[in-house]
Design an enzyme around this catalytic site. Sequence first.
Site, PDB file in Angstrom:
ATOM      1  N   PRO A 194      17.890 -57.376 -20.724  1.00  0.00           N
ATOM      2  CA  PRO A 194      17.714 -58.674 -20.074  1.00  0.00           C
ATOM      3  C   PRO A 194      16.343 -59.268 -20.419  1.00  0.00           C
ATOM      4  O   PRO A 194      15.369 -58.537 -20.555  1.00  0.00           O
ATOM      5  CB  PRO A 194      17.777 -58.358 -18.583  1.00  0.00           C
ATOM      6  CG  PRO A 194      18.237 -56.963 -18.464  1.00  0.00           C
ATOM      7  CD  PRO A 194      18.104 -56.287 -19.770  1.00  0.00           C
ATOM      8  N   GLY A 195      16.311 -60.586 -20.545  1.00  0.00           N
ATOM      9  CA  GLY A 195      15.035 -61.264 -20.750  1.00  0.00           C
ATOM     10  C   GLY A 195      14.548 -61.278 -22.171  1.00  0.00           C
ATOM     11  O   GLY A 195      13.436 -61.723 -22.455  1.00  0.00           O
ATOM     12  N   GLY A 197      15.839 -63.022 -24.519  1.00  0.00           N
ATOM     13  CA  GLY A 197      16.028 -64.329 -25.126  1.00  0.00           C
ATOM     14  C   GLY A 197      17.408 -64.569 -25.702  1.00  0.00           C
ATOM     15  O   GLY A 197      17.566 -65.419 -26.571  1.00  0.00           O
ATOM     16  N   THR A 199      20.149 -65.836 -24.142  1.00  0.00           N
ATOM     17  CA  THR A 199      20.596 -67.165 -23.737  1.00  0.00           C
ATOM     18  C   THR A 199      19.815 -68.237 -24.488  1.00  0.00           C
ATOM     19  O   THR A 199      20.378 -69.216 -24.981  1.00  0.00           O
ATOM     20  CB  THR A 199      20.376 -67.351 -22.222  1.00  0.00           C
ATOM     21  OG1 THR A 199      20.907 -66.221 -21.552  1.00  0.00           O
ATOM     22  CG2 THR A 199      21.050 -68.606 -21.731  1.00  0.00           C
ATOM     23  N   GLU A 415      -3.880 -40.167  -7.820  1.00  0.00           N
ATOM     24  CA  GLU A 415      -3.918 -40.997  -9.037  1.00  0.00           C
ATOM     25  C   GLU A 415      -4.763 -40.344 -10.125  1.00  0.00           C
ATOM     26  O   GLU A 415      -4.408 -40.396 -11.298  1.00  0.00           O
ATOM     27  CB  GLU A 415      -4.456 -42.400  -8.724  1.00  0.00           C
ATOM     28  CG  GLU A 415      -3.633 -43.188  -7.710  1.00  0.00           C
ATOM     29  CD  GLU A 415      -2.154 -43.268  -8.062  1.00  0.00           C
ATOM     30  OE1 GLU A 415      -1.826 -43.260  -9.267  1.00  0.00           O
ATOM     31  OE2 GLU A 415      -1.328 -43.320  -7.122  1.00  0.00           O
ATOM     32  N   HIS A 418      -2.650 -37.860 -11.974  1.00  0.00           N
ATOM     33  CA  HIS A 418      -1.821 -38.502 -13.002  1.00  0.00           C
ATOM     34  C   HIS A 418      -2.659 -38.805 -14.237  1.00  0.00           C
ATOM     35  O   HIS A 418      -2.291 -38.480 -15.359  1.00  0.00           O
ATOM     36  CB  HIS A 418      -1.285 -39.850 -12.499  1.00  0.00           C
ATOM     37  CG  HIS A 418      -0.164 -39.752 -11.527  1.00  0.00           C
ATOM     38  ND1 HIS A 418       0.950 -39.002 -11.756  1.00  0.00           N
ATOM     39  CD2 HIS A 418       0.037 -40.374 -10.328  1.00  0.00           C
ATOM     40  CE1 HIS A 418       1.786 -39.143 -10.730  1.00  0.00           C
ATOM     41  NE2 HIS A 418       1.248 -39.972  -9.846  1.00  0.00           N
ATOM     42  N   ASP A 490       7.435 -40.288  -8.175  1.00  0.00           N
ATOM     43  CA  ASP A 490       7.059 -39.407  -9.279  1.00  0.00           C
ATOM     44  C   ASP A 490       8.173 -38.405  -9.562  1.00  0.00           C
ATOM     45  O   ASP A 490       8.493 -38.123 -10.710  1.00  0.00           O
ATOM     46  CB  ASP A 490       5.786 -38.623  -8.932  1.00  0.00           C
ATOM     47  CG  ASP A 490       4.599 -39.549  -8.727  1.00  0.00           C
ATOM     48  OD1 ASP A 490       4.664 -40.690  -9.206  1.00  0.00           O
ATOM     49  OD2 ASP A 490       3.627 -39.114  -8.084  1.00  0.00           O
TER      50      ASP A 490
HETATM   51  P1  ADP Z   1      18.465 -63.112 -21.705  1.00  0.00           P
HETATM   52  O1  ADP Z   1      19.566 -64.110 -21.846  1.00  0.00           O
HETATM   53  O2  ADP Z   1      18.337 -62.214 -22.888  1.00  0.00           O
HETATM   54  O3  ADP Z   1      18.471 -62.343 -20.434  1.00  0.00           O
HETATM   55  P2  ADP Z   1      16.869 -65.455 -21.605  1.00  0.00           P
HETATM   56  O4  ADP Z   1      17.269 -66.123 -22.839  1.00  0.00           O
HETATM   57  O5  ADP Z   1      17.492 -65.957 -20.353  1.00  0.00           O
HETATM   58  O6  ADP Z   1      17.083 -63.902 -21.709  1.00  0.00           O
HETATM   59  O7  ADP Z   1      15.285 -65.517 -21.502  1.00  0.00           O
HETATM   60  C1  ADP Z   1      14.633 -65.967 -20.351  1.00  0.00           C
HETATM   61  C2  ADP Z   1      13.396 -66.740 -20.720  1.00  0.00           C
HETATM   62  O8  ADP Z   1      12.441 -65.918 -21.355  1.00  0.00           O
HETATM   63  C3  ADP Z   1      13.647 -67.851 -21.710  1.00  0.00           C
HETATM   64  O9  ADP Z   1      14.066 -69.018 -21.057  1.00  0.00           O
HETATM   65  C4  ADP Z   1      12.298 -68.014 -22.366  1.00  0.00           C
HETATM   66  O10 ADP Z   1      11.449 -68.817 -21.584  1.00  0.00           O
HETATM   67  C5  ADP Z   1      11.752 -66.614 -22.362  1.00  0.00           C
HETATM   68  N1  ADP Z   1      11.982 -65.949 -23.653  1.00  0.00           N
HETATM   69  C6  ADP Z   1      12.733 -64.852 -23.859  1.00  0.00           C
HETATM   70  N2  ADP Z   1      12.717 -64.492 -25.156  1.00  0.00           N
HETATM   71  C7  ADP Z   1      11.958 -65.382 -25.791  1.00  0.00           C
HETATM   72  C8  ADP Z   1      11.558 -65.557 -27.157  1.00  0.00           C
HETATM   73  N3  ADP Z   1      11.966 -64.727 -28.121  1.00  0.00           N
HETATM   74  N4  ADP Z   1      10.759 -66.595 -27.453  1.00  0.00           N
HETATM   75  C9  ADP Z   1      10.359 -67.442 -26.492  1.00  0.00           C
HETATM   76  N5  ADP Z   1      10.682 -67.336 -25.208  1.00  0.00           N
HETATM   77  C10 ADP Z   1      11.479 -66.324 -24.832  1.00  0.00           C
HETATM   78 ZN    ZN Z   2       2.187 -40.550  -8.127  1.00  0.00          ZN
END
Ligand code: ADP
Ligand code: ZN
Length: 604
Positions: A194-195, A197, A199, A415, A418, A490
């Site tokens: 996730p996150g 990019g 989408t 800490e 660790h 942990d």
């Molecule tokens: P996914 O669909 O993989 O979960 P998203 O496309 O929704 O991730 O990404 C969420 C946000 O993160 C995007 O709207 C953008 O702002 C940022 N982001 C993620 N990947 C990139 C990338 N390669 N370049 C620029 N921004 C990115």
């Molecule tokens: Zn710890």
Amino acid sequence: MVLLYLAVFVVLSVQDQSVRPQQVSYTEFKVQVEADNVAEIFARGNTIEGSLRQDRPLPGAGENYRQFSTERPVFANDDLLGALEQNNVTVRATPVIQERGLLLNLLISVAPIALLVLFYLWLLRRQSGILGMGAGKKFQPVDPEKIRVTFKDVAGIDEVEAEISEVVDYLKEPHKYQVIGAKPPKGVLLSGPPGTGKTLLARATAGEAGVPFFHASSSEFVEMIVGVGASRVRELFQTARNSAPSIIFIDEIDAIGRKRSGSLAVGGHDEREQTLNQILTEMDGFSSSEGVVVLAATNRPDVLDPALLRPGRFDRSITVHAPDQKGRAQILGVHARNVRLAQDADLQALSRVTPGMTGAELANLINEAALLAVKRGRSEVDQRDLLDALEKVQLGTVRNVVMPAEERRRTAFHESGHALLGMLEAGADPVRKISIIPRGRSLGVTLSTPDTDRYGYDENYLKGRIVGALGGMAAEELVFGVVTTGAESDLQTSTHLARMMVGRWGMSQRIGPVQVLPEEGDPRVAGVSEGMLDAVAEEVRALVDECYTRAKGLLQEHRWRLEALAERVLDKETLDEPEIYEAAGIQRPPIAGGAALAGQQLNQ
Ligand code: ADP
Ligand code: ZN
């Protein structure tokens, strides 16, 4: 609406009560006529209505009346008209008492039905909305003009961009492919955490090609009543076809595209299957010349039904990884475009201390820094804002509580345990930060990140990670002789790592190089014997025991370093990398080249 109707109804009936004529006997009526107390009457058939000149008590009842109504017996042959004339009673041509108008009556009687009809229509509308018959409202494409996202907004995933640019090319000039007879891609599967990019990339593809973009999330399909998901899929594809060339993007495709035989889904199983079948049918159904490309995203490509991946469906698969250091620098650059940066803001440096962070996390980091700058009353974002924002993102938000001295001391040793093991274990990731300021759910944190991006682990490194994770608990036992609940997370970390090493990564002699623990679901269902599971449990236990003994041994051996580090932590609350190594009297290892898995480790 219903209330309004009730209100009107009540008012009207109360009014009715007050003007309703009193039923009186004909005898009483005659008495009043003789007494010269009748002002006027109106007769319809034998019914006589009228009003008195003065209120009179009703015979037998206490109350007075003025308006009255009575029935003249058919057999009466008295000279009523004469009597009336004699007593100056006006005989009217219109009713004395105004009845409710015909219209009003109609309204009152029709209103409940009208209400019912309205309610029914509303239900229908709602339902058709769900059924997707609401004139395709649910799948309005995002207007191509409104997609300002292009490949310029997607940074750090160049190889992925190159792969998907074929789709862009096809959408722009479909005839080029038709002429030669080449089969263009119908479906492209984007997989990655996730996150990263996915989408964004799909939208940018539509933006580059200048075509409409239809976005649907799989969860929308399966949450609904049986049969609805499939019809929505049909409608989605129909709408997209009507505005071809276009792109359909299905997010979280694993929610409907899971292997059919596999784990028993609870509820909505049929629905999922129907929806999936519909998608497959639609994809088989449209010819490649139609100019509709389906992009789908998932972070679980391994659980997808193979039927989805067959040629002519999602036969192309693009994996999107968390960005490397260069990629992170570019992504930070993209998101800093609209942020005012101070002279000293160094995105390159920031990209080096953020291994494992995804595009979404980096975008969030920049925004957090900008928010911090605003809070601090400045008009530019400087390096301090960036680093403080990173600390907040990595370690969590500071909690405002006062810790008892004893608890603080124990946390400092925990800490330091660790951190010290992280420094002593060869090949472990450098320790970046120790803090005993309570944040989120933890009392303190130790952060280690690799110098370079890591892509795989070796056994020794993993053992070192377990030793480091157990270091907090070992230090507490060593110094205070007790173990507290602070070690819960942990133990979670170390147990998980040990289970993976033994059951998934083939790192145990006794189990051998076999995968005993499936990615998901019950291993017993996957055919793993009870005996094997017991063996795994024993091996995990042995591995963790070994690491715990090693942790305690190392701390004992370097006890003076532990004490020194803990004292410094107690003194300053938060320590940075150079100070940590200095306080512990350990040489910071040279910045390592080479590669080994990604990401930061956060020991709490
Ligand atoms: P996914 O669909 O993989 O979960 P998203 O496309 O929704 O991730 O990404 C969420 C946000 O993160 C995007 O709207 C953008 O702002 C940022 N982001 C993620 N990947 C990139 C990338 N390669 N370049 C620029 N921004 C990115
Ligand atoms: Zn710890």
